[in-house]
Scaffold this motif. Structure first.
Motif, PDB file in Angstrom:
ATOM      1  N   THR A 130     -57.681  50.003  68.462  1.00  0.00           N
ATOM      2  CA  THR A 130     -56.661  50.482  69.412  1.00  0.00           C
ATOM      3  C   THR A 130     -55.268  50.286  68.793  1.00  0.00           C
ATOM      4  OG1 THR A 130     -56.335  48.369  70.582  1.00  0.00           O
ATOM      5  CG2 THR A 130     -58.111  49.806  71.385  1.00  0.00           C
ATOM      6  N   ARG A 131     -55.187  49.462  67.764  1.00  0.00           N
ATOM      7  CA  ARG A 131     -53.884  49.273  67.106  1.00  0.00           C
ATOM      8  C   ARG A 131     -53.632  50.412  66.120  1.00  0.00           C
ATOM      9  NH1 ARG A 131     -53.156  42.721  66.465  1.00  0.00           N
ATOM     10  NH2 ARG A 131     -54.421  42.173  68.283  1.00  0.00           N
ATOM     11  N   GLN A 157     -68.700  63.733  81.556  1.00  0.00           N
ATOM     12  CA  GLN A 157     -68.114  63.485  82.877  1.00  0.00           C
ATOM     13  C   GLN A 157     -66.608  63.691  82.909  1.00  0.00           C
ATOM     14  OE1 GLN A 157     -69.891  59.664  83.087  1.00  0.00           O
ATOM     15  NE2 GLN A 157     -71.501  60.335  84.502  1.00  0.00           N
ATOM     16  N   GLY A 158     -66.117  64.472  81.992  1.00  0.00           N
ATOM     17  CA  GLY A 158     -64.697  64.817  82.033  1.00  0.00           C
ATOM     18  C   GLY A 158     -63.758  63.775  81.472  1.00  0.00           C
ATOM     19  N   GLU A 159     -64.320  62.685  80.896  1.00  0.00           N
ATOM     20  CA  GLU A 159     -63.426  61.642  80.378  1.00  0.00           C
ATOM     21  C   GLU A 159     -62.811  62.068  79.055  1.00  0.00           C
ATOM     22  OE1 GLU A 159     -65.345  57.780  79.987  1.00  0.00           O
ATOM     23  OE2 GLU A 159     -66.456  58.172  81.849  1.00  0.00           O
ATOM     24  N   PRO A 160     -61.491  61.973  78.943  1.00  0.00           N
ATOM     25  CA  PRO A 160     -60.852  62.328  77.667  1.00  0.00           C
ATOM     26  C   PRO A 160     -61.038  61.223  76.629  1.00  0.00           C
ATOM     27  CG  PRO A 160     -59.208  61.491  79.189  1.00  0.00           C
ATOM     28  CD  PRO A 160     -60.522  61.525  79.955  1.00  0.00           C
ATOM     29  N   ARG A 161     -60.886  61.592  75.375  1.00  0.00           N
ATOM     30  CA  ARG A 161     -60.736  60.609  74.304  1.00  0.00           C
ATOM     31  C   ARG A 161     -59.241  60.376  74.194  1.00  0.00           C
ATOM     32  NH1 ARG A 161     -64.563  57.334  71.981  1.00  0.00           N
ATOM     33  NH2 ARG A 161     -63.913  56.681  69.894  1.00  0.00           N
ATOM     34  N   LEU A 162     -58.838  59.126  74.306  1.00  0.00           N
ATOM     35  CA  LEU A 162     -57.411  58.810  74.291  1.00  0.00           C
ATOM     36  C   LEU A 162     -57.018  58.258  72.934  1.00  0.00           C
ATOM     37  CD1 LEU A 162     -57.247  57.002  77.757  1.00  0.00           C
ATOM     38  CD2 LEU A 162     -56.651  59.367  77.254  1.00  0.00           C
ATOM     39  N   TRP A 163     -56.008  58.855  72.362  1.00  0.00           N
ATOM     40  CA  TRP A 163     -55.476  58.402  71.084  1.00  0.00           C
ATOM     41  C   TRP A 163     -53.988  58.093  71.224  1.00  0.00           C
ATOM     42  CZ3 TRP A 163     -56.516  60.915  65.672  1.00  0.00           C
ATOM     43  CH2 TRP A 163     -57.843  60.655  65.269  1.00  0.00           C
ATOM     44  N   ARG A 164     -53.508  57.268  70.317  1.00  0.00           N
ATOM     45  CA  ARG A 164     -52.073  57.215  70.051  1.00  0.00           C
ATOM     46  C   ARG A 164     -51.890  57.744  68.645  1.00  0.00           C
ATOM     47  NH1 ARG A 164     -49.526  51.469  70.240  1.00  0.00           N
ATOM     48  NH2 ARG A 164     -51.602  50.705  69.679  1.00  0.00           N
ATOM     49  N   VAL A 165     -50.828  58.478  68.398  1.00  0.00           N
ATOM     50  CA  VAL A 165     -50.462  58.805  67.020  1.00  0.00           C
ATOM     51  C   VAL A 165     -49.080  58.214  66.750  1.00  0.00           C
ATOM     52  CG1 VAL A 165     -51.885  60.879  66.760  1.00  0.00           C
ATOM     53  CG2 VAL A 165     -49.564  61.090  67.691  1.00  0.00           C
ATOM     54  N   GLY A 166     -48.832  57.883  65.495  1.00  0.00           N
ATOM     55  CA  GLY A 166     -47.582  57.204  65.152  1.00  0.00           C
ATOM     56  C   GLY A 166     -46.681  58.035  64.263  1.00  0.00           C
ATOM     57  N   GLU A 167     -45.762  57.323  63.627  1.00  0.00           N
ATOM     58  CA  GLU A 167     -44.768  58.004  62.795  1.00  0.00           C
ATOM     59  C   GLU A 167     -45.385  58.466  61.478  1.00  0.00           C
ATOM     60  OE1 GLU A 167     -41.636  55.386  61.443  1.00  0.00           O
ATOM     61  OE2 GLU A 167     -43.031  53.709  61.283  1.00  0.00           O
ATOM     62  N   HIS A 247     -52.873  56.309  63.631  1.00  0.00           N
ATOM     63  CA  HIS A 247     -53.601  56.574  64.865  1.00  0.00           C
ATOM     64  C   HIS A 247     -54.216  55.298  65.426  1.00  0.00           C
ATOM     65  CE1 HIS A 247     -56.612  56.679  61.655  1.00  0.00           C
ATOM     66  NE2 HIS A 247     -57.518  56.335  62.564  1.00  0.00           N
ATOM     67  N   GLY A 248     -54.461  55.327  66.724  1.00  0.00           N
ATOM     68  CA  GLY A 248     -55.220  54.283  67.400  1.00  0.00           C
ATOM     69  C   GLY A 248     -56.091  54.950  68.443  1.00  0.00           C
ATOM     70  N   ALA A 249     -57.319  54.463  68.584  1.00  0.00           N
ATOM     71  CA  ALA A 249     -58.240  55.024  69.574  1.00  0.00           C
ATOM     72  C   ALA A 249     -58.182  54.134  70.818  1.00  0.00           C
ATOM     73  CB  ALA A 249     -59.650  55.073  69.011  1.00  0.00           C
ATOM     74  N   MET A 250     -57.666  54.664  71.915  1.00  0.00           N
ATOM     75  CA  MET A 250     -57.358  53.837  73.085  1.00  0.00           C
ATOM     76  C   MET A 250     -58.440  53.862  74.156  1.00  0.00           C
ATOM     77  SD  MET A 250     -54.704  52.951  71.634  1.00  0.00           S
ATOM     78  CE  MET A 250     -54.195  51.736  72.834  1.00  0.00           C
ATOM     79  N   GLY A 251     -59.278  54.877  74.152  1.00  0.00           N
ATOM     80  CA  GLY A 251     -60.303  54.916  75.188  1.00  0.00           C
ATOM     81  C   GLY A 251     -61.172  56.151  75.069  1.00  0.00           C
ATOM     82  N   GLY A 252     -62.288  56.124  75.812  1.00  0.00           N
ATOM     83  CA  GLY A 252     -63.217  57.246  75.809  1.00  0.00           C
ATOM     84  C   GLY A 252     -64.552  56.844  75.220  1.00  0.00           C
ATOM     85  N   ARG A 253     -65.605  57.537  75.627  1.00  0.00           N
ATOM     86  CA  ARG A 253     -66.929  57.293  75.044  1.00  0.00           C
ATOM     87  C   ARG A 253     -67.676  58.612  74.940  1.00  0.00           C
ATOM     88  NH1 ARG A 253     -70.482  55.378  80.056  1.00  0.00           N
ATOM     89  NH2 ARG A 253     -69.246  56.490  81.589  1.00  0.00           N
ATOM     90  N   TYR A 254     -68.636  58.647  74.068  1.00  0.00           N
ATOM     91  CA  TYR A 254     -69.413  59.823  73.671  1.00  0.00           C
ATOM     92  C   TYR A 254     -68.567  60.757  72.816  1.00  0.00           C
ATOM     93  CZ  TYR A 254     -72.978  58.145  76.840  1.00  0.00           C
ATOM     94  OH  TYR A 254     -73.904  57.358  77.460  1.00  0.00           O
ATOM     95  N   MET A 255     -68.707  60.574  71.525  1.00  0.00           N
ATOM     96  CA  MET A 255     -67.967  61.366  70.567  1.00  0.00           C
ATOM     97  C   MET A 255     -68.843  61.584  69.345  1.00  0.00           C
ATOM     98  SD  MET A 255     -64.224  60.579  68.913  1.00  0.00           S
ATOM     99  CE  MET A 255     -64.766  59.265  67.829  1.00  0.00           C
ATOM    100  N   LEU A 256     -68.619  62.701  68.660  1.00  0.00           N
ATOM    101  CA  LEU A 256     -69.230  62.937  67.356  1.00  0.00           C
ATOM    102  C   LEU A 256     -68.114  62.913  66.312  1.00  0.00           C
ATOM    103  CD1 LEU A 256     -71.674  65.870  68.249  1.00  0.00           C
ATOM    104  CD2 LEU A 256     -72.239  63.436  67.984  1.00  0.00           C
ATOM    105  N   GLU A 257     -68.460  62.446  65.129  1.00  0.00           N
ATOM    106  CA  GLU A 257     -67.443  62.311  64.075  1.00  0.00           C
ATOM    107  C   GLU A 257     -68.077  62.612  62.733  1.00  0.00           C
ATOM    108  OE1 GLU A 257     -65.985  60.146  60.669  1.00  0.00           O
ATOM    109  OE2 GLU A 257     -67.731  59.508  61.811  1.00  0.00           O
TER     110      GLU A 257
END
Ligand SMILES: [Fe+2]
Length: 287
Positions: A130-131, A157-167, A247-257
């Motif tokens: 998340t950092r 279930q409509g849950e977004p994947r939450l990210w932060r992006v930085g400088e 980047h930081g991954a702040m929340g969400g579940r069920y993802m492919l990468e």
């Protein structure tokens, strides 16, 4: 400058050089309308996690695409493996269609299924994604390669994947690189000889690992550095150079990468790689 999010539509007019340019400049490409349908049998993979829970993710790697970390019956695990193989093909097709300059040059590595909520247990600050950070792999030196990642939110279930992006990387590097410890070719050779690393750690790898840690450790930077929240809705696919984009991954579940590697020399403009940006920050070529 904060990393821009560039929306690309399926029938959009601009696949090609402009997308490569945006990506190499530190953008995240967002595709909102690409199809990756699940069969009725596969729906179960987003209803509960088919993971043994020992590792963060389930993945396939290598030519045999051996499945690791999965749970379920033999039939279910084979179906999950096939789903990941299909996702890898989806990622390859995306590169061929939208980033044709990279076609045939990108090496597709691990493919993962990430059914769990972003880990907020904060086991250690170093593993806390998340950092804000750029990706660096401690045991797997990257050298003259770039890390390109293709993500897709498959939450039912409509849950977004939450990210932060930085400088942008250069601004971040200007603040952190002067305080990083120096590189020792001798200890890099030792780590390789002891098989702690899979290959000799270059000065670039050394700098990226220390940057990763310095960034995550700096709570003032985490809270106050330039940054923006981003939401990736279910059905969205996003593509970025995760070694360049903070980047930081702040929340969400069920993802492919899908992880892929591209040689710096195969970029449209190698000067925009973190390898060359770090060399410019130091004022000399990296060793
Ligand atoms: Fe990351």
């Amino acid at each position: 400058m904060i990393s821009p999010i560039v929306s690309v539509s399926r029938e959009g007019p601009s696949p090609g050089p402009s997308l490569v340019e945006a990506l190499e400049g530190g953008a995240v490409l967002r595709f909102s309308d690409l199809d990756f349908p699940f069969s009725p049998f596969e729906e179960r993979f987003v209803e509960r996690p088919f993971a043994d829970g020992k590792a963060k993710n389930v993945n396939i790697r290598g030519a045999t695409a051996e499945l690791r970390g999965a749970a379920g019956t033999a039939e279910e695990q084979e179906a999950l493996r096939q789903l990941l193989i299909r996702y890898r093909a989806f990622a390859e097709a995306l590169v061929t269609r939208y980033l044709p300059a990279y076609a045939g040059k990108v090496a597709f590595a691990g493919t993962s299924y990430r059914p769990f909520e972003v880990d907020r247990r904060k086991l250690s600050w170093r593993r806390d994604d998340t950092r804000l950070h750029v990706d660096a792999f401690p045991s797997n030196p990257i050298g003259e390669k770039r890390i390109l990642r293709i993500f897709r939110n498959i939450n039912p279930q409509g849950e977004p994947r939450l990210w932060r992006v930085g400088e942008d990387f250069a601004s971040m590097a200007g603040k952190f690189v002067p305080a990083l410890p120096g590189y020792s070719p001798l200890s890099a050779r030792l780590l390789a000889a002891l098989k702690i690393t899979k290959a000799r750690r270059s000065e670039y790898d050394h700098l990226m690992l220390h940057l990763h840690d310095a960034l995550k450790r700096d709570m003032d930077y985490q809270a106050n550095a330039p940054q923006a929240d981003v939401r990736f809705a279910p059905g969205e696919t996003w593509v970025t150079f995760s070694d360049l984009v903070m980047h930081g991954a702040m929340g969400g579940r069920y993802m492919l990468e899908q992880t892929a590697y591209l040689a710096v020399k195969d970029q449209a403009d190698p000067e925009r790689s973190p390898q060359r940006i770090l060399a410019r920050t130091l004022g000399r070529p990296l060793r």
